[in-house]
Motif scaffolding. Structure first.
Motif, mmCIF file in Angstrom:
data_model
loop_
_atom_site.group_PDB
_atom_site.id
_atom_site.type_symbol
_atom_site.label_atom_id
_atom_site.label_comp_id
_atom_site.label_asym_id
_atom_site.label_seq_id
_atom_site.Cartn_x
_atom_site.Cartn_y
_atom_site.Cartn_z
ATOM 1 N N ARG A 20 0.814 -1.216 0.000
ATOM 2 C CA ARG A 20 0.000 0.000 0.000
ATOM 3 C C ARG A 20 0.851 1.271 0.000
ATOM 4 O O ARG A 20 0.515 2.257 0.643
ATOM 5 C CB ARG A 20 -0.938 -0.005 1.224
ATOM 6 C CG ARG A 20 -1.811 -1.244 1.345
ATOM 7 C CD ARG A 20 -2.828 -1.354 0.236
ATOM 8 N NE ARG A 20 -3.883 -0.390 0.374
ATOM 9 C CZ ARG A 20 -4.983 -0.593 1.110
ATOM 10 N NH1 ARG A 20 -5.153 -1.736 1.754
ATOM 11 N NH2 ARG A 20 -5.912 0.326 1.176
ATOM 12 N N ASN A 21 1.978 1.248 -0.724
ATOM 13 C CA ASN A 21 2.806 2.439 -0.842
ATOM 14 C C ASN A 21 2.223 3.373 -1.892
ATOM 15 O O ASN A 21 1.425 2.972 -2.737
ATOM 16 C CB ASN A 21 4.240 2.054 -1.226
ATOM 17 C CG ASN A 21 4.900 1.219 -0.150
ATOM 18 O OD1 ASN A 21 5.102 1.677 0.968
ATOM 19 N ND2 ASN A 21 5.238 -0.022 -0.474
ATOM 20 N N PHE A 22 2.669 4.635 -1.870
ATOM 21 C CA PHE A 22 2.154 5.637 -2.794
ATOM 22 C C PHE A 22 3.275 6.288 -3.577
ATOM 23 O O PHE A 22 4.397 6.440 -3.081
ATOM 24 C CB PHE A 22 1.365 6.712 -2.040
ATOM 25 C CG PHE A 22 -0.094 6.414 -1.918
ATOM 26 C CD1 PHE A 22 -1.019 7.062 -2.718
ATOM 27 C CD2 PHE A 22 -0.548 5.458 -1.023
ATOM 28 C CE1 PHE A 22 -2.377 6.772 -2.618
ATOM 29 C CE2 PHE A 22 -1.896 5.167 -0.912
ATOM 30 C CZ PHE A 22 -2.812 5.829 -1.716
ATOM 31 N N ILE A 23 2.964 6.687 -4.801
ATOM 32 C CA ILE A 23 3.865 7.481 -5.628
ATOM 33 C C ILE A 23 3.493 8.946 -5.457
ATOM 34 O O ILE A 23 2.309 9.298 -5.495
ATOM 35 C CB ILE A 23 3.754 7.081 -7.104
ATOM 36 C CG1 ILE A 23 4.241 5.642 -7.297
ATOM 37 C CG2 ILE A 23 4.543 8.034 -7.998
ATOM 38 C CD1 ILE A 23 4.007 5.112 -8.692
ATOM 39 N N PHE A 24 4.494 9.797 -5.263
ATOM 40 C CA PHE A 24 4.254 11.227 -5.083
ATOM 41 C C PHE A 24 5.087 12.019 -6.092
ATOM 42 O O PHE A 24 6.175 11.592 -6.483
ATOM 43 C CB PHE A 24 4.637 11.666 -3.669
ATOM 44 C CG PHE A 24 3.765 11.074 -2.593
ATOM 45 C CD1 PHE A 24 2.532 11.625 -2.292
ATOM 46 C CD2 PHE A 24 4.183 9.957 -1.879
ATOM 47 C CE1 PHE A 24 1.732 11.085 -1.300
ATOM 48 C CE2 PHE A 24 3.395 9.408 -0.878
ATOM 49 C CZ PHE A 24 2.164 9.974 -0.594
ATOM 50 N N PRO A 25 4.595 13.195 -6.511
ATOM 51 C CA PRO A 25 5.367 14.060 -7.418
ATOM 52 C C PRO A 25 6.455 14.815 -6.666
ATOM 53 O O PRO A 25 6.544 16.037 -6.715
ATOM 54 C CB PRO A 25 4.296 15.000 -7.986
ATOM 55 C CG PRO A 25 3.281 15.090 -6.913
ATOM 56 C CD PRO A 25 3.251 13.722 -6.259
ATOM 57 N N ASP A 26 7.292 14.094 -5.945
ATOM 58 C CA ASP A 26 8.348 14.662 -5.105
ATOM 59 C C ASP A 26 9.587 13.795 -5.273
ATOM 60 O O ASP A 26 9.580 12.593 -4.982
ATOM 61 C CB ASP A 26 7.885 14.673 -3.642
ATOM 62 C CG ASP A 26 8.936 15.232 -2.691
ATOM 63 O OD1 ASP A 26 10.076 15.484 -3.127
ATOM 64 O OD2 ASP A 26 8.622 15.392 -1.501
ATOM 65 N N SER A 27 10.677 14.384 -5.747
ATOM 66 C CA SER A 27 11.891 13.608 -6.022
ATOM 67 C C SER A 27 12.494 12.991 -4.777
ATOM 68 O O SER A 27 13.300 12.059 -4.869
ATOM 69 C CB SER A 27 12.931 14.501 -6.705
ATOM 70 O OG SER A 27 13.279 15.608 -5.867
#
Length: 240
Positions: A20-27
């Motif tokens: 249940r991990n998430f992808i974020f628009p943060d490098s």
């Protein structure tokens, strides 16, 4: 995919998604949005124009004795192109050798860290809707899509509310009835399923909300108005 309860009722119990991990628009995020890094199967990939950003690895359309697998038939790849695996469980085992299942699709894979990011379809949809916008051309970004995109701010509370009962009554309801092993379990879930279907029909038959300047139409094309939203993707309920 599922387990039966331990009371002998024959009721279907959906297993919780394990990754249940998430992808974020943060490098600096553990899983940052990057072009070419992730792979999955999802209709939202097409709707969002992410074909050149997220790889698509298709499996055989039906499960085999060992679960989902690559067959080389139709649009399925012959093997997993990253490691040469034939079966989806092998990818899960690569991510976590101690993982025992369920080995479900869709599954979002990180090619850099060689692990599963997420295998919960609703969360994958939400990530694809929002996390990769900065990598897309301006005209494909959420804010520039009709109605404000798949998850527009002015509809977020309505989308979340409809998603909740659509999942419980319909998405999960078809499994609860289809995999029930007793008549009692089947009957207990059949009526809630049709209640959900009736609610969907009522929404589609009701007038589209006015945008403040134009009159209401006779009926709406999608569940929450005249523009496609995340709710329609998750329910597959809209007029042609």
């Amino acid at each position: 995919m599922a387990s039966k309860d331990n009371q002998g009722s024959g009721a279907f119990i959906r297993s919780e998604s394990a990754f249940r991990n998430f992808i974020f628009p943060d490098s600096n995020a553990p899983f940052p949005a990057e072009k070419g890094r992730y792979a999955l199967t999802s209709i939202v990939r097409i709707l969002k124009g992410l074909e050149n950003i997220i790889d698509l690895y298709e499996l055989h359309p039906s499960m085999g004795p060992k679960g989902w697998y690559f067959s080389g038939e139709g649009s399925s790849l012959p093997v997993d192109p990253l490691y040469g695996f034939k079966y989806l469980p092998d990818l899960y085992k690569k991510a976590d050798p101690s993982f025992t299942g369920p080995f479900t699709v869709p599954m979002l894979w990180d090619k850099k860290t060689h692990t599963v990011v997420n295998n919960e379809s609703s969360e994958i949809i939400r990530m694809l809707t929002t996390a990769f916008d900065h990598l897309l051309p301006e005209h494909l970004r959420e804010v520039n899509r009709p109605g404000g995109g798949l998850y527009p701010k002015h509809l977020q509370s309505s989308i979340d509310e409809v998603n909740s009962w659509v999942y419980n009554l319909i998405n999960n309801g078809v499994y609860k009835t289809g995999f029930a092993t007793t008549q009692q379990a089947y009957d207990a879930n059949l009526y809630p399923l049709f209640e959900g279907l009736d609610r969907v029909e009522q929404l589609l038959s009701s007038p589209a909300p006015s945008d403040g300047g134009s009159p209401e139409t006779k009926s709406r094309k999608y569940l929450l108005g005249d523009n496609l939203t995340e709710t329609d993707v998750r329910s597959n309920a809209f007029k042609e």
